[in-house]
Design an enzyme around this catalytic site. Structure first.
Site, PDB file in Angstrom:
ATOM      1  N   TRP A  23       0.816  -1.279  -0.100  1.00  0.00           N
ATOM      2  CA  TRP A  23       0.155  -0.015   0.163  1.00  0.00           C
ATOM      3  C   TRP A  23       0.864   1.428  -0.076  1.00  0.00           C
ATOM      4  O   TRP A  23       1.703   1.220   0.594  1.00  0.00           O
ATOM      5  CB  TRP A  23      -0.865  -0.064   1.020  1.00  0.00           C
ATOM      6  CG  TRP A  23      -1.568   1.476   1.409  1.00  0.00           C
ATOM      7  CD1 TRP A  23      -2.771   1.500   0.731  1.00  0.00           C
ATOM      8  CD2 TRP A  23      -1.483   2.229   2.484  1.00  0.00           C
ATOM      9  NE1 TRP A  23      -3.163   2.867   0.862  1.00  0.00           N
ATOM     10  CE2 TRP A  23      -2.342   3.305   2.406  1.00  0.00           C
ATOM     11  CE3 TRP A  23      -0.769   2.238   3.416  1.00  0.00           C
ATOM     12  CZ2 TRP A  23      -2.649   4.330   2.954  1.00  0.00           C
ATOM     13  CZ3 TRP A  23      -0.843   3.382   4.447  1.00  0.00           C
ATOM     14  CH2 TRP A  23      -1.678   4.426   4.076  1.00  0.00           C
ATOM     15  N   ASP A  36     -15.917  12.477  -1.727  1.00  0.00           N
ATOM     16  CA  ASP A  36     -15.247  11.153  -1.351  1.00  0.00           C
ATOM     17  C   ASP A  36     -16.103  10.714  -0.053  1.00  0.00           C
ATOM     18  O   ASP A  36     -16.994  11.058   0.283  1.00  0.00           O
ATOM     19  CB  ASP A  36     -13.850  11.504  -1.095  1.00  0.00           C
ATOM     20  CG  ASP A  36     -13.013  10.078  -1.466  1.00  0.00           C
ATOM     21  OD1 ASP A  36     -13.042   9.235  -0.560  1.00  0.00           O
ATOM     22  OD2 ASP A  36     -12.354   9.922  -2.460  1.00  0.00           O
ATOM     23  N   ASP A  37     -15.252   9.627   0.605  1.00  0.00           N
ATOM     24  CA  ASP A  37     -15.793   8.894   1.629  1.00  0.00           C
ATOM     25  C   ASP A  37     -16.295  10.132   2.571  1.00  0.00           C
ATOM     26  O   ASP A  37     -15.674  11.210   2.887  1.00  0.00           O
ATOM     27  CB  ASP A  37     -14.633   8.355   2.260  1.00  0.00           C
ATOM     28  CG  ASP A  37     -15.014   7.158   3.230  1.00  0.00           C
ATOM     29  OD1 ASP A  37     -16.367   7.298   3.662  1.00  0.00           O
ATOM     30  OD2 ASP A  37     -14.324   6.533   3.896  1.00  0.00           O
ATOM     31  N   ARG A  81      -9.478  -2.238   8.651  1.00  0.00           N
ATOM     32  CA  ARG A  81     -10.033  -0.857   8.813  1.00  0.00           C
ATOM     33  C   ARG A  81     -11.590  -0.877   9.228  1.00  0.00           C
ATOM     34  O   ARG A  81     -12.470  -0.248   8.696  1.00  0.00           O
ATOM     35  CB  ARG A  81      -9.979  -0.255   7.155  1.00  0.00           C
ATOM     36  CG  ARG A  81     -10.128   1.431   7.375  1.00  0.00           C
ATOM     37  CD  ARG A  81     -10.534   1.867   6.009  1.00  0.00           C
ATOM     38  NE  ARG A  81     -10.081   3.359   5.925  1.00  0.00           N
ATOM     39  CZ  ARG A  81     -10.764   4.182   4.965  1.00  0.00           C
ATOM     40  NH1 ARG A  81     -11.500   3.754   4.238  1.00  0.00           N
ATOM     41  NH2 ARG A  81     -10.464   5.468   5.028  1.00  0.00           N
ATOM     42  N   LYS A 141     -16.289   6.996  -7.901  1.00  0.00           N
ATOM     43  CA  LYS A 141     -15.209   6.308  -7.252  1.00  0.00           C
ATOM     44  C   LYS A 141     -15.586   5.031  -6.496  1.00  0.00           C
ATOM     45  O   LYS A 141     -16.079   4.960  -5.683  1.00  0.00           O
ATOM     46  CB  LYS A 141     -14.336   7.249  -6.458  1.00  0.00           C
ATOM     47  CG  LYS A 141     -13.256   6.753  -6.013  1.00  0.00           C
ATOM     48  CD  LYS A 141     -12.399   7.835  -5.514  1.00  0.00           C
ATOM     49  CE  LYS A 141     -11.231   7.293  -4.600  1.00  0.00           C
ATOM     50  NZ  LYS A 141     -10.497   8.435  -3.523  1.00  0.00           N
ATOM     51  N   TRP A 142     -15.317   3.872  -6.958  1.00  0.00           N
ATOM     52  CA  TRP A 142     -15.518   2.693  -6.650  1.00  0.00           C
ATOM     53  C   TRP A 142     -14.280   2.157  -5.795  1.00  0.00           C
ATOM     54  O   TRP A 142     -13.591   1.519  -6.299  1.00  0.00           O
ATOM     55  CB  TRP A 142     -15.986   1.607  -7.567  1.00  0.00           C
ATOM     56  CG  TRP A 142     -16.559   0.287  -6.950  1.00  0.00           C
ATOM     57  CD1 TRP A 142     -15.754  -0.635  -6.591  1.00  0.00           C
ATOM     58  CD2 TRP A 142     -17.781  -0.317  -7.531  1.00  0.00           C
ATOM     59  NE1 TRP A 142     -16.638  -1.713  -6.241  1.00  0.00           N
ATOM     60  CE2 TRP A 142     -17.566  -1.789  -7.092  1.00  0.00           C
ATOM     61  CE3 TRP A 142     -18.695  -0.245  -8.414  1.00  0.00           C
ATOM     62  CZ2 TRP A 142     -18.797  -2.468  -7.130  1.00  0.00           C
ATOM     63  CZ3 TRP A 142     -19.754  -0.942  -8.799  1.00  0.00           C
ATOM     64  CH2 TRP A 142     -19.672  -2.027  -7.901  1.00  0.00           C
ATOM     65  N   ASP A 143     -14.413   2.222  -4.505  1.00  0.00           N
ATOM     66  CA  ASP A 143     -13.414   1.647  -3.630  1.00  0.00           C
ATOM     67  C   ASP A 143     -13.502   0.444  -2.954  1.00  0.00           C
ATOM     68  O   ASP A 143     -14.786   0.042  -2.950  1.00  0.00           O
ATOM     69  CB  ASP A 143     -13.273   3.018  -2.470  1.00  0.00           C
ATOM     70  CG  ASP A 143     -12.036   3.068  -1.638  1.00  0.00           C
ATOM     71  OD1 ASP A 143     -11.065   2.375  -2.090  1.00  0.00           O
ATOM     72  OD2 ASP A 143     -11.838   4.183  -1.181  1.00  0.00           O
ATOM     73  N   MET A 144     -12.300   0.048  -2.425  1.00  0.00           N
ATOM     74  CA  MET A 144     -12.588  -1.247  -1.915  1.00  0.00           C
ATOM     75  C   MET A 144     -11.285  -1.571  -0.904  1.00  0.00           C
ATOM     76  O   MET A 144     -10.179  -1.461  -1.220  1.00  0.00           O
ATOM     77  CB  MET A 144     -12.332  -2.388  -2.893  1.00  0.00           C
ATOM     78  CG  MET A 144     -12.622  -3.694  -2.645  1.00  0.00           C
ATOM     79  SD  MET A 144     -11.369  -4.778  -1.989  1.00  0.00           S
ATOM     80  CE  MET A 144     -12.079  -6.437  -1.984  1.00  0.00           C
ATOM     81  N   CYS A 161     -10.699   1.757  -7.582  1.00  0.00           N
ATOM     82  CA  CYS A 161      -9.815   2.066  -6.514  1.00  0.00           C
ATOM     83  C   CYS A 161     -10.155   1.139  -5.381  1.00  0.00           C
ATOM     84  O   CYS A 161     -10.977   0.373  -5.137  1.00  0.00           O
ATOM     85  CB  CYS A 161     -10.393   3.320  -5.772  1.00  0.00           C
ATOM     86  SG  CYS A 161      -9.464   3.926  -4.352  1.00  0.00           S
ATOM     87  N   ASP A 221      -2.787   5.586  -3.113  1.00  0.00           N
ATOM     88  CA  ASP A 221      -3.091   6.761  -2.097  1.00  0.00           C
ATOM     89  C   ASP A 221      -1.824   7.488  -1.710  1.00  0.00           C
ATOM     90  O   ASP A 221      -1.959   8.373  -1.183  1.00  0.00           O
ATOM     91  CB  ASP A 221      -3.334   5.902  -0.763  1.00  0.00           C
ATOM     92  CG  ASP A 221      -5.000   5.527  -0.867  1.00  0.00           C
ATOM     93  OD1 ASP A 221      -5.780   6.167  -1.575  1.00  0.00           O
ATOM     94  OD2 ASP A 221      -5.298   4.740   0.022  1.00  0.00           O
TER      95      ASP A 221
HETATM   96  C1  DGJ Z   1      -9.121   4.926   0.001  1.00  0.00           C
HETATM   97  C2  DGJ Z   1      -8.854   5.494  -1.327  1.00  0.00           C
HETATM   98  O1  DGJ Z   1      -7.718   5.206  -1.956  1.00  0.00           O
HETATM   99  C3  DGJ Z   1      -8.781   7.102  -0.997  1.00  0.00           C
HETATM  100  O2  DGJ Z   1      -8.496   7.732  -1.964  1.00  0.00           O
HETATM  101  C4  DGJ Z   1     -10.270   7.387  -0.234  1.00  0.00           C
HETATM  102  O3  DGJ Z   1     -11.095   7.297  -1.026  1.00  0.00           O
HETATM  103  C5  DGJ Z   1     -10.259   6.650   1.124  1.00  0.00           C
HETATM  104  N1  DGJ Z   1     -10.193   5.145   0.793  1.00  0.00           N
HETATM  105  C6  DGJ Z   1     -11.464   6.834   1.552  1.00  0.00           C
HETATM  106  O4  DGJ Z   1     -11.649   6.111   2.763  1.00  0.00           O
END
Ligand code: DGJ
Length: 756
Positions: free
Chosen positions: A225, A392-393, A469, A502-505, A552, A574
């Site tokens: 990471w 974002d989040d 997390r 933005k599809w995060d994981m 993402c 990130d």
């Molecule tokens: C991880 C992403 O890579 C960040 O850019 C951001 O969106 C955070 N998650 C939000 O929790």
């Protein structure tokens, strides 16, 4: 933004078996040999007298006249068992093969392993049964794949292998794209018999090279990471060298890409073979150098913690692998892969579209925002010229930190009292688009969703559920779970004028188990999760073709061709520090086009590494990707704001280069305190050259940068920092540009090179 649907045609036209000569796939009946012409490369395979599918050749293009390439002569060797019924000297342990199995004279790593529960046997003998050659390319069931938009774009060879005793068949698909030095391969396993079978390993491709490759370098993209996809090179050695993921995603740690590069190969010269798996889950990529220095190269789903119950009448589709041969070094390999992905992998709706310049609030606010703050940040972006604001989040449930609310996709009225739609309209009123963050695959234990459906996550009953997390992973192998999440998110996408998601994981998979699978199927969970993910992403693409989905996963934890088939860009890391990004983006560019790498200018000191770099360098590094900002632009000085305006204006002019230009890497950040690269338009009329000094060297020698990919016949105007001069392409390529002596660390310069 465009409204075209993301429709990929299903193309297959099957010719009769006796058909011997398609345009790019040639079958020589007398030798039972197939030659595949892929761009300027040839791939050849044949059926041996024993019916084994043998690998013959892969490399620079060969003509189809004459006898064609042949396999190494058969040699009797000690300690290599004979294939039963075959003349002495024929051993699967030495025969170069296309889809090897275990159990009868091959002691190397197999491509396929089948367990027969009734007898306990693992023996498998695949023999050629038939083949077809067809125009176009079939879609893969349930999996993303590269596509042929028109039937002339591709030709497909399907070879059917069979184990007659088990009535198990394997369809091997080989597709060539005549304009590209690319072959795609995939395998489908079919149980035509009456007994249950268990797949224990089903790789997508296996190629047996001869000893010629024994001193090649194994090239891999590895890291962690905020340090993703650094390029690593190691010389092949006897035994197995492998990279893999056991994390449920393709991962930050390894990427489903590897290349075999000739000793001494560089950016411009040398033979390189590359493999890239179109898959976002656990993978294995490995090479094995055997006792005679032959090299077996394989890639596919990781057999670790994987089995699949293959019931009578059912089939299993292994993911597709993209294979590239380049004679012109790593640079040639990358350009071939980039072009191919730009034309045959990225979602059609977005493939040729310029990507919007965005402003994301994550590093500006983290979870600490309200409507006023967001409106102010968005307004400052609009004033400076950004085209899209991304929230974002933190906008949903009670998400004031990362301990809560994932799965509760309902706006937090404490933060946004007038709701999302109102906010989106206010942003749009500034003349820019509105985008939103989701993390669809996740659930927080502290959420309404979890309180009502605590069994919806991936877990093993009676075992603690590992949190990462503070969150758990939803069991996307289950359709009811996917349907519920789809419904919640789709409602928002229908109600709010959103043009980007933005599809995060943000975690990996543990305690792998699914409530809907019986005991024998538990080891299918990881793959079924990926299949479920693809199904839901496909559904979103189909229903919302006007939305640009950006992938993402804690930055670049799932940067793979599987995601790119649905999402044309991915948040690369990130780590937004321009200097760290040199290595990350350089490594990523080995396989993936620049247009797929989201790259943002962020605040200094940088939040991940504490480094302070000039705004100019941050702009230069980010603007050779899918460009954006990730800071509160309102806090900048007037001079900085004006610089941001210029960066945005400039990016708009060079944006077409990102979509269709060719990348040439000029100086590697892994080798010195400099990095340089250039993008050249297809017609070679325009190029953008970027050079970054990492640590400044005192009293350094004069540095030159020899350009590539231009035309010697063309005169170009070169512009940088207000200076401009005219020079011919050959001077730029042979003498090069002089790099001004840096005055401090982290300086950068960009030249725009345009045909007169
Ligand atoms: C991880 C992403 O890579 C960040 O850019 C951001 O969106 C955070 N998650 C939000 O929790």
């Amino acid at each position: 933004m465009n409204n075209r649907r993301n429709h990929i045609p299903e193309l297959i036209f099957t010719c009769p078996l006796s058909y011997s000569t398609a345009m790019h796939i040639h079958y020589d009946v007398t030798q039972s040999q197939f030659s595949l012409q892929a761009g300027n490369a040839t791939y050849a395979l044949k059926v041996s007298e024993q019916g084994i599918l043998q690998h013959v050749y892969w490399g620079p293009q060969l003509s189809t006249s004459g006898t064609g390439p042949s396999c190494a002569p058969i040699q009797e060797r000690g300690y290599t068992p004979n294939l039963a019924g075959a003349p002495n000297g024929i051993s699967l342990d030495t025969l170069p093969q296309e889809f090897p199995t275990y159990g009868n004279s091959d002691f190397r790593e197999p491509a396929l392993e089948i367990f027969q529960p009734e007898t306990g046997s693992r023996i498998l003998s695949l023999r050629y049964k038939s083949h077809t050659i067809s125009s176009g390319k079939p879609k893969l069931e349930g999996l993303p794949s590269t596509y042929a938009e028109v039937i002339e774009d591709a030709e497909t060879l399907t070879i059917l292998l069979e184990d007659t005793r088990l009535q198990l068949q394997v369809e091997l698909h080989y597709t060539v794209f005549p304009k590209h030095p690319i072959i795609t391969r995939s395998a489908r396993i079919l149980n035509k018999g009456k007994q249950n079978l268990e797949i224990r390993r089903a790789l997508s491709a296996s190629v047996d090279f001869d000893a010629e490759l024994s001193d090649y370098k194994f090239v891999q993209l590895s890291g962690a990471w905020i340090r993703e996809r650094n390029a690593h090179f190691s010389t092949l050695r006897p035994g197995v060298q492998a990279i893999s993921s056991q994390r449920g995603t393709s991962s930050h740690q390894q990427n489903p890409f590897f290349a075999l590069a000739e000793k001494g190969a560089n950016e411009t010269d040398g033979s390189v073979y590359a493999y890239n798996l179109i898959y976002s889950g656990n993978f294995l990529a490995q090479v094995e150098q055997d006792q005679f220095q032959c090299v077996r190269a394989q890639i596919g789903i990781n057999p670790f913690d994987f089995t699949w119950q293959l019931k009578p009448g059912s089939s299993f589709q292994a993911p597709e692998v993209v294979m590239t041969y380049a004679a012109d070094g790593l640079g040639g390999m990358s350009r071939a892969m980039h072009r191919f992905y730009r034309q045959h992998l990225l979602p059609i709706a977005w493939r040729d579209q310029p990507r919007p310049i965005l402003l994301n609030n994550w590093e500006a606010t983290y979870f600490d925002f309200d409507a006023k703050k967001i409106e102010t940040i968005a307004a400052s972006g609009a004033e400076l010229g950004v085209e899209l604001f991304v929230l974002d989040d933190g906008w949903f449930g009670r998400r004031d930190n990362d301990r809560t609310s994932l799965g509760d996709w309902v706006v937090d009225h404490n933060k946004l009292p007038d709701g999302l739609e109102n906010l989106a309209q206010k942003v749009k009123a500034r003349g820019i688009e509105f985008g939103l963050w989701f993390e669809p695959e996740m659930v927080s234990p502290d959420s309404e969703l979890y309180r009502s459906h605590s069994d919806w996550c991936i877990h093993v009953p009676d075992r603690p559920r590992t949190e990462s997390r503070n969150q758990l992973v939803l069991d996307f192998s289950r359709s009811e779970v996917r349907d519920a999440i789809y419904a919640r998110i789709a409602t928002i996408l229908q109600e709010v004028p959103i043009t980007y998601v933005k599809w995060d994981m943000n975690r990996h998979l543990t305690e792998l188990g699914s409530l809907r699978l019986d005991a024998t199927q538990q080891q299918e969970t990881a793959h079924r999760f990926v299949l479920g993910l693809y199904e839901i992403m496909d559904r979103f693409n189909q229903e919302f073709p006007h939305i640009l989905f950006e992938g993402c996963s804690g930055g670049g934890g799932r940067f793979d061709p599987g995601i790119l088939a649905y999402m044309p860009q991915i948040w690369t890391s990130d780590n937004s520090d321009a200097i760290s990004r040199l290595r990350i983006q350089y490594g990523t560019s080995l396989a993936y086009p620049l247009s797929t790498m989201a790259a943002h200018v962020s605040a200094v000191p940088n939040h991940q590494v504490g480094r302070t770099t000039p705004l100019r360098t941050r702009g230069h590094v980010a603007c050779t990707g899918a460009f954006g900002y990730e800071l509160d632009l309102g806090t900048l000085t007037e001079a900085e704001k004006s610089e941001v305006c210029s960066q945005i204006e400039f990016y708009k002019t060079i944006r077409p280069l990102l979509i269709s230009g060719d990348l040439y890497r000029l100086k590697s950040p892994y080798e010195s305190q400099e990095a340089a690269w250039m993008i050249v338009s297809e017609d070679r009329h325009e190029a953008l050259v970027t050079h970054v000094t990492v640590l400044n060297e005192p009293n350094a020698p004069a540095r030159r940068l020899k350009l590539q990919g231009l035309s010697s016949e063309i005169k170009y105007r070169v512009r940088a920092d207000g200076d401009s001069y005219t020079v011919s392409g050959d001077v730029l390529m042979h003498q090069g540009l002089f790099v001004p002596q840096a005055k401090t660390d982290f300086e950068s310069i960009q030249w725009l090179v345009q045909a007169l």
